[in-house]
Design a protein around this motif. Structure first.
Motif, short mmCIF file in Angstrom:
data_model
loop_
_atom_site.label_atom_id
_atom_site.label_comp_id
_atom_site.label_asym_id
_atom_site.label_seq_id
_atom_site.Cartn_x
_atom_site.Cartn_y
_atom_site.Cartn_z
N ALA A 118 0.93 -1.20 -0.02
CA ALA A 118 0.06 -0.07 0.09
C ALA A 118 0.70 1.53 0.01
O ALA A 118 2.08 1.19 0.53
CB ALA A 118 -0.97 0.11 1.12
N SER A 119 0.28 2.32 -0.80
CA SER A 119 1.17 3.62 -0.53
C SER A 119 0.22 4.61 -0.35
O SER A 119 -1.15 4.39 -0.47
CB SER A 119 1.84 3.59 -2.11
OG SER A 119 0.82 3.72 -3.00
N GLY A 120 0.71 5.90 0.06
CA GLY A 120 0.01 7.26 0.41
C GLY A 120 -0.08 7.51 1.35
O GLY A 120 0.40 7.05 2.28
N LEU A 121 -0.58 8.80 1.79
CA LEU A 121 -0.44 9.28 2.93
C LEU A 121 -1.55 8.95 4.12
O LEU A 121 -2.92 8.71 3.45
CB LEU A 121 -0.62 10.91 2.96
CG LEU A 121 -0.26 11.69 4.05
CD1 LEU A 121 1.07 11.58 4.79
CD2 LEU A 121 -0.60 13.21 3.79
N HIS A 122 -1.41 8.35 5.18
CA HIS A 122 -2.45 8.01 6.09
C HIS A 122 -2.90 9.00 7.11
O HIS A 122 -4.27 9.38 6.92
CB HIS A 122 -1.75 6.80 6.88
CG HIS A 122 -2.75 6.13 7.81
ND1 HIS A 122 -3.01 6.62 9.30
CD2 HIS A 122 -3.56 5.03 7.61
CE1 HIS A 122 -4.15 5.98 9.75
NE2 HIS A 122 -4.38 5.01 8.91
N HIS A 123 -2.12 9.85 7.60
CA HIS A 123 -2.45 10.99 8.23
C HIS A 123 -1.50 11.91 8.93
O HIS A 123 -0.27 11.57 8.60
CB HIS A 123 -3.21 10.44 9.71
CG HIS A 123 -2.50 9.99 10.81
ND1 HIS A 123 -1.99 8.64 10.75
CD2 HIS A 123 -1.70 10.75 11.64
CE1 HIS A 123 -1.18 8.70 11.93
NE2 HIS A 123 -1.28 9.67 12.56
N VAL A 124 -1.87 13.05 8.92
CA VAL A 124 -1.01 14.12 9.38
C VAL A 124 -1.42 14.81 10.79
O VAL A 124 -2.51 14.94 11.02
CB VAL A 124 -0.67 15.37 8.52
CG1 VAL A 124 0.09 16.55 9.09
CG2 VAL A 124 -0.20 14.94 7.29
N GLU A 125 -0.53 14.98 11.79
CA GLU A 125 -1.05 15.29 13.10
C GLU A 125 -0.12 16.69 13.33
O GLU A 125 0.95 16.65 13.49
CB GLU A 125 -0.79 14.38 14.21
CG GLU A 125 -1.30 14.73 15.73
CD GLU A 125 -1.31 13.72 16.70
OE1 GLU A 125 -0.85 13.80 17.82
OE2 GLU A 125 -1.84 12.64 16.35
N LEU A 126 -0.88 17.77 13.52
CA LEU A 126 -0.39 18.98 13.96
C LEU A 126 -0.55 19.30 15.51
O LEU A 126 -1.53 19.29 15.77
CB LEU A 126 -0.93 20.00 13.04
CG LEU A 126 -0.91 20.12 11.48
CD1 LEU A 126 -1.65 21.33 11.06
CD2 LEU A 126 0.60 20.12 11.15
N TRP A 127 0.50 19.63 15.89
CA TRP A 127 0.58 20.03 17.31
C TRP A 127 0.50 21.56 17.20
O TRP A 127 1.51 22.13 16.99
CB TRP A 127 1.57 19.37 18.11
CG TRP A 127 1.64 17.87 18.45
CD1 TRP A 127 0.89 17.01 17.89
CD2 TRP A 127 2.37 17.05 19.47
NE1 TRP A 127 1.04 15.88 18.31
CE2 TRP A 127 2.23 15.90 19.30
CE3 TRP A 127 3.31 17.50 20.40
CZ2 TRP A 127 2.41 14.89 20.15
CZ3 TRP A 127 3.99 16.54 20.89
CH2 TRP A 127 3.39 15.17 20.98
N VAL A 128 -0.57 22.21 18.11
CA VAL A 128 -0.83 23.63 18.10
C VAL A 128 -0.60 23.98 19.58
O VAL A 128 -1.01 23.07 20.51
CB VAL A 128 -2.00 23.89 17.48
CG1 VAL A 128 -1.83 23.70 16.04
CG2 VAL A 128 -3.24 23.52 18.00
N ALA A 129 -0.15 24.97 19.81
CA ALA A 129 -0.05 25.68 21.27
C ALA A 129 -1.42 26.28 21.71
O ALA A 129 -1.67 26.02 22.77
CB ALA A 129 1.19 26.46 21.42
N HIS A 130 -1.94 26.66 20.84
CA HIS A 130 -3.49 27.46 21.27
C HIS A 130 -4.66 26.83 20.31
O HIS A 130 -4.92 27.53 19.32
CB HIS A 130 -3.28 28.89 20.98
CG HIS A 130 -2.03 29.62 21.47
ND1 HIS A 130 -1.92 29.68 23.08
CD2 HIS A 130 -0.99 29.64 20.94
CE1 HIS A 130 -0.70 30.02 23.55
NE2 HIS A 130 -0.04 30.21 22.33
N LEU A 131 -5.15 25.83 20.58
CA LEU A 131 -6.07 25.17 20.03
C LEU A 131 -7.53 26.09 19.75
O LEU A 131 -8.17 26.06 19.11
CB LEU A 131 -6.66 23.86 20.78
CG LEU A 131 -7.61 22.96 20.04
CD1 LEU A 131 -6.95 22.37 18.84
CD2 LEU A 131 -7.93 21.69 20.88
N ASP A 132 -7.78 26.64 20.88
CA ASP A 132 -9.13 27.61 20.79
C ASP A 132 -8.88 28.43 19.46
O ASP A 132 -9.99 28.89 18.87
CB ASP A 132 -9.24 28.18 22.04
CG ASP A 132 -9.72 27.46 23.14
OD1 ASP A 132 -10.33 26.34 22.84
OD2 ASP A 132 -9.70 27.91 24.34
#
Length: 130
Positions: free
Chosen positions: A2-16
């Motif tokens: 299988a190939s392709g992107l599964h997911h990306v996780e962005l960590w942010v300091a200010h979610l609101d």
């Protein structure tokens, strides 16, 4: 295999403040909200998903796309007129256009795209299909 992107996780300091900016951009680009919880949200499209979250292990801020790591995320933006409309609407949703003097050809004469940056320093590229 299988190939392709599964997911990306962005960590942010200010979610609101980050969550509504990313929700607007991702939903405008055809992503659908899949899950949301107090510390984050995930949107999916094309079999992959993107999560925006503030994790307990966050070690610092601010995000700096110029440091080693991910510089930006590039998204398919539809037609040239779709990209133009998104770029025009972006400032009202917390995204500032970049490279005004070279829009929409900052990536070269054969590349039609817009670049955006949010208040946290995350950069997104929106590329026309044609």
């Amino acid at each position: 295999m299988a190939s392709g992107l599964h997911h990306v996780e962005l960590w942010v300091a200010h979610l609101d403040s980050a969550r509504p900016r990313w929700a607007w951009l991702l939903e405008r680009l055809g992503f659908e909200l899949g899950d949301s919880w107090p510390a984050g949200s995930s949107w999916s499209a094309g079999g992959a998903y993107l999560t925006v979250t503030t994790p307990p292990a966050l070690s610092g801020e601010p995000h700096d796309r110029r440091r080693p790591g991910v510089n930006h995320l590039a998204f398919r933006g539809g037609s040239r007129s779709d990209v133009d409309a998104l770029m025009a609407d972006a400032p009202a949703h917390g995204w500032q256009p970049l490279y005004h003097d070279r829009y929409p050809r900052a990536g070269g004469p054969q590349h039609y795209a817009g670049w955006l940056e949010d208040a946290d320093g995350f950069k997104a590229e929106v590329v026309a299909d044609d």
